[in-house]
Design a protein around this motif. Structure first.
Motif, mmCIF file in Angstrom:
data_model
loop_
_atom_site.group_PDB
_atom_site.id
_atom_site.type_symbol
_atom_site.label_atom_id
_atom_site.label_comp_id
_atom_site.label_asym_id
_atom_site.label_seq_id
_atom_site.Cartn_x
_atom_site.Cartn_y
_atom_site.Cartn_z
ATOM 1 N N GLY A 1 3.678 -5.340 -2.058
ATOM 2 C CA GLY A 1 3.960 -4.570 -0.855
ATOM 3 C C GLY A 1 3.510 -3.128 -0.955
ATOM 4 N N MET A 2 3.492 -2.575 -2.169
ATOM 5 C CA MET A 2 3.067 -1.191 -2.348
ATOM 6 C C MET A 2 1.606 -1.020 -1.931
ATOM 7 S SD MET A 2 3.551 1.172 -5.732
ATOM 8 C CE MET A 2 2.891 -0.133 -6.793
ATOM 9 N N PHE A 3 0.746 -1.960 -2.335
ATOM 10 C CA PHE A 3 -0.662 -1.916 -1.917
ATOM 11 C C PHE A 3 -0.762 -1.929 -0.391
ATOM 12 C CE2 PHE A 3 -1.473 -3.166 -6.250
ATOM 13 C CZ PHE A 3 -2.761 -2.736 -6.526
ATOM 14 N N SER A 4 -0.085 -2.903 0.203
ATOM 15 C CA SER A 4 -0.173 -3.082 1.651
ATOM 16 C C SER A 4 0.414 -1.903 2.401
ATOM 17 C CB SER A 4 0.552 -4.373 2.053
ATOM 18 O OG SER A 4 -0.034 -5.501 1.441
ATOM 19 N N ALA A 5 1.540 -1.385 1.912
ATOM 20 C CA ALA A 5 2.219 -0.301 2.622
ATOM 21 C C ALA A 5 1.392 0.980 2.612
ATOM 22 C CB ALA A 5 3.591 -0.058 1.995
ATOM 23 N N VAL A 6 0.757 1.288 1.476
ATOM 24 C CA VAL A 6 -0.090 2.489 1.410
ATOM 25 C C VAL A 6 -1.253 2.374 2.389
ATOM 26 C CG1 VAL A 6 -1.678 3.806 -0.041
ATOM 27 C CG2 VAL A 6 0.546 3.103 -0.945
ATOM 28 N N ALA A 7 -1.906 1.217 2.404
ATOM 29 C CA ALA A 7 -3.029 1.012 3.322
ATOM 30 C C ALA A 7 -2.571 1.073 4.773
ATOM 31 C CB ALA A 7 -3.692 -0.340 3.038
ATOM 32 N N ALA A 8 -1.414 0.467 5.048
ATOM 33 C CA ALA A 8 -0.890 0.478 6.419
ATOM 34 C C ALA A 8 -0.531 1.891 6.857
ATOM 35 C CB ALA A 8 0.328 -0.432 6.511
ATOM 36 N N LEU A 9 0.034 2.679 5.935
ATOM 37 C CA LEU A 9 0.390 4.062 6.282
ATOM 38 C C LEU A 9 -0.854 4.869 6.629
ATOM 39 C CD1 LEU A 9 2.553 6.227 6.549
ATOM 40 C CD2 LEU A 9 2.219 6.762 4.126
ATOM 41 N N VAL A 10 -1.938 4.641 5.878
ATOM 42 C CA VAL A 10 -3.199 5.328 6.188
ATOM 43 C C VAL A 10 -3.638 4.992 7.612
ATOM 44 C CG1 VAL A 10 -5.662 5.469 5.632
ATOM 45 C CG2 VAL A 10 -3.961 5.478 3.799
ATOM 46 N N GLY A 11 -3.583 3.704 7.949
ATOM 47 C CA GLY A 11 -3.979 3.287 9.287
ATOM 48 C C GLY A 11 -3.062 3.828 10.369
ATOM 49 N N ARG B 1 -2.141 -8.281 -8.851
ATOM 50 C CA ARG B 1 -3.595 -8.047 -8.812
ATOM 51 C C ARG B 1 -4.299 -9.006 -7.848
ATOM 52 N NH1 ARG B 1 -2.969 -7.470 -14.542
ATOM 53 N NH2 ARG B 1 -3.611 -9.644 -14.828
ATOM 54 N N VAL B 2 -3.812 -10.238 -7.775
ATOM 55 C CA VAL B 2 -4.433 -11.224 -6.894
ATOM 56 C C VAL B 2 -4.146 -10.924 -5.427
ATOM 57 C CG1 VAL B 2 -4.317 -13.641 -6.155
ATOM 58 C CG2 VAL B 2 -4.513 -13.098 -8.585
ATOM 59 N N MET B 3 -2.904 -10.591 -5.126
ATOM 60 C CA MET B 3 -2.501 -10.451 -3.726
ATOM 61 C C MET B 3 -2.555 -9.013 -3.205
ATOM 62 S SD MET B 3 0.702 -13.159 -3.566
ATOM 63 C CE MET B 3 0.759 -13.149 -1.766
ATOM 64 N N GLY B 4 -2.381 -8.034 -4.088
ATOM 65 C CA GLY B 4 -2.295 -6.648 -3.645
ATOM 66 C C GLY B 4 -3.521 -6.125 -2.914
ATOM 67 N N PRO B 5 -4.723 -6.168 -3.515
ATOM 68 C CA PRO B 5 -5.910 -5.635 -2.835
ATOM 69 C C PRO B 5 -6.224 -6.336 -1.512
ATOM 70 C CG PRO B 5 -6.318 -5.869 -5.177
ATOM 71 C CD PRO B 5 -5.007 -6.553 -4.911
ATOM 72 N N THR B 6 -6.098 -7.659 -1.493
ATOM 73 C CA THR B 6 -6.340 -8.396 -0.242
ATOM 74 C C THR B 6 -5.348 -7.975 0.828
ATOM 75 O OG1 THR B 6 -7.171 -10.317 -1.456
ATOM 76 C CG2 THR B 6 -6.470 -10.685 0.813
ATOM 77 N N GLY B 7 -4.079 -7.886 0.435
ATOM 78 C CA GLY B 7 -3.063 -7.451 1.381
ATOM 79 C C GLY B 7 -3.322 -6.054 1.894
ATOM 80 N N ALA B 8 -3.855 -5.175 1.036
ATOM 81 C CA ALA B 8 -4.132 -3.794 1.442
ATOM 82 C C ALA B 8 -5.207 -3.737 2.522
ATOM 83 C CB ALA B 8 -4.550 -2.974 0.225
ATOM 84 N N VAL B 9 -6.294 -4.471 2.310
ATOM 85 C CA VAL B 9 -7.380 -4.487 3.307
ATOM 86 C C VAL B 9 -6.880 -5.040 4.642
ATOM 87 C CG1 VAL B 9 -9.630 -5.470 3.888
ATOM 88 C CG2 VAL B 9 -9.179 -4.667 1.554
ATOM 89 N N ALA B 10 -6.134 -6.140 4.561
ATOM 90 C CA ALA B 10 -5.616 -6.753 5.788
ATOM 91 C C ALA B 10 -4.607 -5.827 6.479
ATOM 92 C CB ALA B 10 -4.955 -8.087 5.454
ATOM 93 N N SER B 11 -3.784 -5.133 5.700
ATOM 94 C CA SER B 11 -2.795 -4.221 6.271
ATOM 95 C C SER B 11 -3.459 -3.058 6.992
ATOM 96 C CB SER B 11 -1.873 -3.682 5.173
ATOM 97 O OG SER B 11 -1.029 -4.693 4.687
ATOM 98 N N ALA C 1 -1.687 -13.435 1.316
ATOM 99 C CA ALA C 1 -1.751 -11.973 1.306
ATOM 100 C C ALA C 1 -2.500 -11.445 2.518
ATOM 101 C CB ALA C 1 -2.425 -11.491 0.020
ATOM 102 N N ALA C 2 -3.572 -12.137 2.912
ATOM 103 C CA ALA C 2 -4.364 -11.697 4.062
ATOM 104 C C ALA C 2 -3.561 -11.800 5.363
ATOM 105 C CB ALA C 2 -5.644 -12.523 4.162
ATOM 106 N N VAL C 3 -2.896 -12.922 5.551
ATOM 107 C CA VAL C 3 -2.144 -13.140 6.795
ATOM 108 C C VAL C 3 -0.917 -12.218 6.863
ATOM 109 C CG1 VAL C 3 -0.790 -14.799 8.115
ATOM 110 C CG2 VAL C 3 -2.922 -15.520 7.018
ATOM 111 N N ILE C 4 -0.122 -12.219 5.795
ATOM 112 C CA ILE C 4 1.081 -11.394 5.789
ATOM 113 C C ILE C 4 0.720 -9.917 5.807
ATOM 114 C CG2 ILE C 4 3.179 -10.821 4.503
ATOM 115 C CD1 ILE C 4 3.143 -13.667 3.381
ATOM 116 N N GLY C 5 -0.347 -9.555 5.075
ATOM 117 C CA GLY C 5 -0.771 -8.163 5.058
ATOM 118 C C GLY C 5 -1.185 -7.673 6.437
ATOM 119 N N PHE C 6 -1.913 -8.503 7.177
ATOM 120 C CA PHE C 6 -2.362 -8.089 8.511
ATOM 121 C C PHE C 6 -1.177 -7.804 9.426
ATOM 122 C CE2 PHE C 6 -3.462 -9.133 12.910
ATOM 123 C CZ PHE C 6 -4.504 -8.241 13.120
#
Length: 208
Positions: A138-148, A32-42, A97-102
């Motif tokens: 990673g699931m949060f980040s990957a879904v957001a990245a796939l959209v992009g 919950r802490v890292m997922g949403p932030t990672g998603a936005v950055a991804s 999460a922000a750095v790795i997600g981006f």
């Protein structure tokens, strides 16, 4: 290519995270802490990657993979404690999460190994919990990245279906093996695979 690795990451993360959660190896608080932030950055990284040269993306992939592989071979530092009792440094976790997600949004699955290494050696999460929790994050980040990636036409639909099918078949097997393998050995095996990928991508980036 990086778009396809994100498809693989999504399918593997969904199936693997549920399997690890059933065995108590996923920290929902950490997700919950890292997922949403990672998603936005991804999402931001995936959109910007459309304007980056392919050679740069391959080079970033290689750098993430090789650095992550080295970190995974360091001595384990995570304390042995129940997943519900883990102490999480929230500001540090969000920053990671922000750095790795981006960069994960830019280059795909190479960032997954880096997430595990960061959880174990920076946040000091026990290895088995880090592996399980990284799938949820990673699931949060990957879904957001796939959209992009999809929005900028960086994903081939046919190849994506093939990769998805292969990941759906192999992910439960990998999760089952993970439960029966020593955490230290898991990190070493992951480091070896990631290192080979990183070397291959570094060669491709160097030779064009």
């Amino acid at each position: 290519m990086t778009g396809l690795t994100i498809v693989q990451a999504i399918s593997g993360s969904v199936i693997g995270s549920f399997r690890h959660h059933r065995h108590g190896n996923v920290s929902l608080r950490l997700v919950r802490v890292m997922g949403p932030t990672g998603a936005v950055a991804s999402l931001a990284g995936a959109l910007l990657s459309a304007y980056a040269p392919d050679r740069l993306l391959v080079g970033v992939f290689a750098a993430f993979a090789l650095i992550g592989a080295v970190m995974l071979l360091l001595p384990e530092r995570g304390p042995a404690q129940p997943v519900d009792d883990l102490h999480v440094n929230v500001p540090l976790a969000v920053s990671l999460a922000a750095v790795i997600g981006f960069f994960g949004g830019m280059v795909g699955i190479a960032a997954i190994a880096f997430i595990i290494a960061a959880l174990v050696y920076v946040l000091r999460i026990p290895p088995r919990v880090a592996i399980g929790s990284s799938l949820g994050i990673g699931m949060f980040s990957a879904v957001a990245a796939l959209v992009g990636k999809a929005a900028t036409a960086q994903v081939d639909p046919l190849l994506a279906l093939i990769v998805l099918g292969a990941a759906v078949v192999s992910s439960p097997i990998g999760a089952a093996v993970s439960m029966r393998t020593r955490p230290g050995l898991l990190l070493q095996l992951l480091a070896a695979v990631v290192c080979l990928s990183g070397v291959r991508m570094a060669w491709q980036a160097a030779t064009g």
